[in-house]
Design a protein around this motif. Structure first.
Motif, PDB file in Angstrom:
ATOM      1  N   SER A  87     -46.173 -17.219  -8.603  1.00 36.01           N
ATOM      2  CA  SER A  87     -46.871 -17.701  -9.411  1.00 36.01           C
ATOM      3  C   SER A  87     -47.460 -16.338 -10.365  1.00 36.01           C
ATOM      4  CB  SER A  87     -48.299 -18.037  -8.858  1.00 36.01           C
ATOM      5  OG  SER A  87     -48.733 -17.252  -8.033  1.00 36.01           O
ATOM      6  N   GLY A  88     -48.006 -16.687 -11.353  1.00 36.01           N
ATOM      7  CA  GLY A  88     -48.589 -15.599 -12.255  1.00 36.01           C
ATOM      8  C   GLY A  88     -47.530 -14.691 -13.069  1.00 36.01           C
ATOM      9  N   GLN A  89     -46.713 -15.096 -13.292  1.00 32.19           N
ATOM     10  CA  GLN A  89     -45.645 -14.755 -14.023  1.00 32.19           C
ATOM     11  C   GLN A  89     -45.493 -15.349 -15.594  1.00 32.19           C
ATOM     12  OE1 GLN A  89     -43.812 -11.906 -13.516  1.00 32.19           O
ATOM     13  NE2 GLN A  89     -44.926 -12.046 -11.273  1.00 32.19           N
ATOM     14  N   ILE A  90     -45.548 -14.496 -16.598  1.00 27.83           N
ATOM     15  CA  ILE A  90     -45.746 -14.793 -17.864  1.00 27.83           C
ATOM     16  C   ILE A  90     -44.250 -14.814 -18.245  1.00 27.83           C
ATOM     17  CG2 ILE A  90     -46.371 -14.383 -20.050  1.00 27.83           C
ATOM     18  CD1 ILE A  90     -48.668 -12.947 -18.884  1.00 27.83           C
ATOM     19  N   GLU A  91     -43.661 -15.725 -18.913  1.00 29.40           N
ATOM     20  CA  GLU A  91     -42.301 -16.012 -19.664  1.00 29.40           C
ATOM     21  C   GLU A  91     -42.212 -15.489 -21.079  1.00 29.40           C
ATOM     22  OE1 GLU A  91     -40.131 -19.397 -17.941  1.00 29.40           O
ATOM     23  OE2 GLU A  91     -39.589 -19.853 -20.158  1.00 29.40           O
ATOM     24  N   ALA A  92     -41.238 -14.710 -21.330  1.00 33.81           N
ATOM     25  CA  ALA A  92     -41.171 -14.333 -22.767  1.00 33.81           C
ATOM     26  C   ALA A  92     -40.472 -15.390 -23.491  1.00 33.81           C
ATOM     27  CB  ALA A  92     -40.157 -13.245 -22.965  1.00 33.81           C
ATOM     28  N   ARG A  93     -40.672 -15.324 -24.914  1.00 30.69           N
ATOM     29  CA  ARG A  93     -40.082 -16.435 -25.868  1.00 30.69           C
ATOM     30  C   ARG A  93     -38.717 -16.846 -25.439  1.00 30.69           C
ATOM     31  NH1 ARG A  93     -42.386 -14.588 -31.681  1.00 30.69           N
ATOM     32  NH2 ARG A  93     -44.292 -14.744 -31.038  1.00 30.69           N
ATOM     33  N   ASP A  94     -37.760 -15.819 -25.048  1.00 29.42           N
ATOM     34  CA  ASP A  94     -36.455 -16.191 -24.737  1.00 29.42           C
ATOM     35  C   ASP A  94     -36.166 -16.633 -23.264  1.00 29.42           C
ATOM     36  OD1 ASP A  94     -37.005 -13.706 -23.141  1.00 29.42           O
ATOM     37  OD2 ASP A  94     -35.411 -12.519 -24.050  1.00 29.42           O
ATOM     38  N   GLY A  95     -37.357 -16.887 -22.455  1.00 27.83           N
ATOM     39  CA  GLY A  95     -37.272 -17.476 -21.119  1.00 27.83           C
ATOM     40  C   GLY A  95     -37.277 -16.338 -19.946  1.00 27.83           C
ATOM     41  N   ASN A  96     -36.989 -14.967 -20.585  1.00 25.20           N
ATOM     42  CA  ASN A  96     -37.081 -13.952 -19.371  1.00 25.20           C
ATOM     43  C   ASN A  96     -38.161 -13.670 -18.883  1.00 25.20           C
ATOM     44  OD1 ASN A  96     -37.180 -11.302 -18.220  1.00 25.20           O
ATOM     45  ND2 ASN A  96     -35.134 -10.988 -19.470  1.00 25.20           N
ATOM     46  N   THR A  97     -38.290 -13.527 -17.601  1.00 30.20           N
ATOM     47  CA  THR A  97     -39.869 -13.389 -16.657  1.00 30.20           C
ATOM     48  C   THR A  97     -39.763 -11.966 -16.401  1.00 30.20           C
ATOM     49  OG1 THR A  97     -38.879 -14.186 -14.718  1.00 30.20           O
ATOM     50  CG2 THR A  97     -39.826 -15.956 -16.271  1.00 30.20           C
ATOM     51  N   VAL A  98     -39.248 -11.065 -16.755  1.00 32.51           N
ATOM     52  CA  VAL A  98     -39.118  -9.723 -16.205  1.00 32.51           C
ATOM     53  C   VAL A  98     -40.194  -8.860 -16.850  1.00 32.51           C
ATOM     54  CG1 VAL A  98     -37.749  -7.639 -15.737  1.00 32.51           C
ATOM     55  CG2 VAL A  98     -36.837  -9.589 -15.446  1.00 32.51           C
ATOM     56  N   ASP A  99     -41.152  -8.097 -16.128  1.00 31.94           N
ATOM     57  CA  ASP A  99     -42.113  -7.484 -16.681  1.00 31.94           C
ATOM     58  C   ASP A  99     -41.598  -5.841 -16.572  1.00 31.94           C
ATOM     59  OD1 ASP A  99     -44.152  -5.617 -17.448  1.00 31.94           O
ATOM     60  OD2 ASP A  99     -45.799  -6.980 -16.713  1.00 31.94           O
ATOM     61  N   LEU A 100     -41.036  -5.296 -17.347  1.00 28.02           N
ATOM     62  CA  LEU A 100     -40.419  -3.929 -17.039  1.00 28.02           C
ATOM     63  C   LEU A 100     -41.186  -3.003 -16.198  1.00 28.02           C
ATOM     64  CD1 LEU A 100     -37.575  -2.649 -17.026  1.00 28.02           C
ATOM     65  CD2 LEU A 100     -38.137  -1.744 -19.188  1.00 28.02           C
ATOM     66  N   GLU A 101     -42.516  -2.783 -16.599  1.00 26.13           N
ATOM     67  CA  GLU A 101     -43.475  -1.908 -15.975  1.00 26.13           C
ATOM     68  C   GLU A 101     -43.698  -2.345 -14.705  1.00 26.13           C
ATOM     69  OE1 GLU A 101     -46.796  -1.148 -18.222  1.00 26.13           O
ATOM     70  OE2 GLU A 101     -45.899  -0.896 -20.094  1.00 26.13           O
ATOM     71  N   LYS A 102     -43.810  -3.486 -14.551  1.00 24.46           N
ATOM     72  CA  LYS A 102     -44.054  -3.754 -13.010  1.00 24.46           C
ATOM     73  C   LYS A 102     -42.839  -3.576 -11.965  1.00 24.46           C
ATOM     74  CE  LYS A 102     -47.531  -7.342 -13.725  1.00 24.46           C
ATOM     75  NZ  LYS A 102     -47.822  -8.848 -13.853  1.00 24.46           N
ATOM     76  N   GLU A 103     -41.477  -3.852 -12.652  1.00 28.78           N
ATOM     77  CA  GLU A 103     -40.502  -3.698 -11.970  1.00 28.78           C
ATOM     78  C   GLU A 103     -40.308  -2.301 -11.459  1.00 28.78           C
ATOM     79  OE1 GLU A 103     -38.609  -6.253 -10.639  1.00 28.78           O
ATOM     80  OE2 GLU A 103     -40.246  -7.355 -11.512  1.00 28.78           O
TER      81      GLU A 103
END
Length: 113
Positions: free
Chosen positions: A63-79
């Motif tokens: 839960s709590g993940q924000i999806e980008a317009r292209d459907g990608n859910t990776v937040d590079l800083e968090k990773e």
């Protein structure tokens, strides 16, 4: 030897987790890619019970993940933060096991004198 086995399992799980996180970073710009993760604590409990399969979670399971317009859910800083945390934990485990082997080597060498 039980502690060594536990440390070995933790190192293996940390190594596997690193691959998951590195895969997320590598796919940070891949449209539609869903971020993957594992629940390290529950997987470690499963490892202790000799489970061989690690459950990989995709973002629709977290839960709590924000999806980008292209459907990608990776937040590079968090990773990158998670990669760093995992690296530090892995390094700490390496220091523990190195210290343990140093003590064993010391005991063996002192026994010869």
């Amino acid at each position: 030897m039980e502690k060594l086995s536990l440390i070995e399992k933790a190192l293996n799980l940390r190594s596997f987790y690193h691959k998951i996180l590195a895969g997320n970073v590598a796919n940070a710009n891949t449209p539609g890619y869903k971020r993957k993760d594992i629940d390290f604590e529950s997987e470690m409990r499963r490892e202790i019970k000799n489970s061989t399969q690690i459950r990989i979670l995709e973002d629709h399971e977290t839960s709590g993940q924000i999806e980008a317009r292209d459907g990608n859910t990776v937040d590079l800083e968090k990773e990158v933060v998670k990669l760093t945390e995992n690296f530090l934990a892995y390094s700490a485990l390496i220091r523990v096991i190195t210290k343990k082997f140093s003590m064993i080597r010391y005991i063996i060498n002192e026994g010869r004198r």
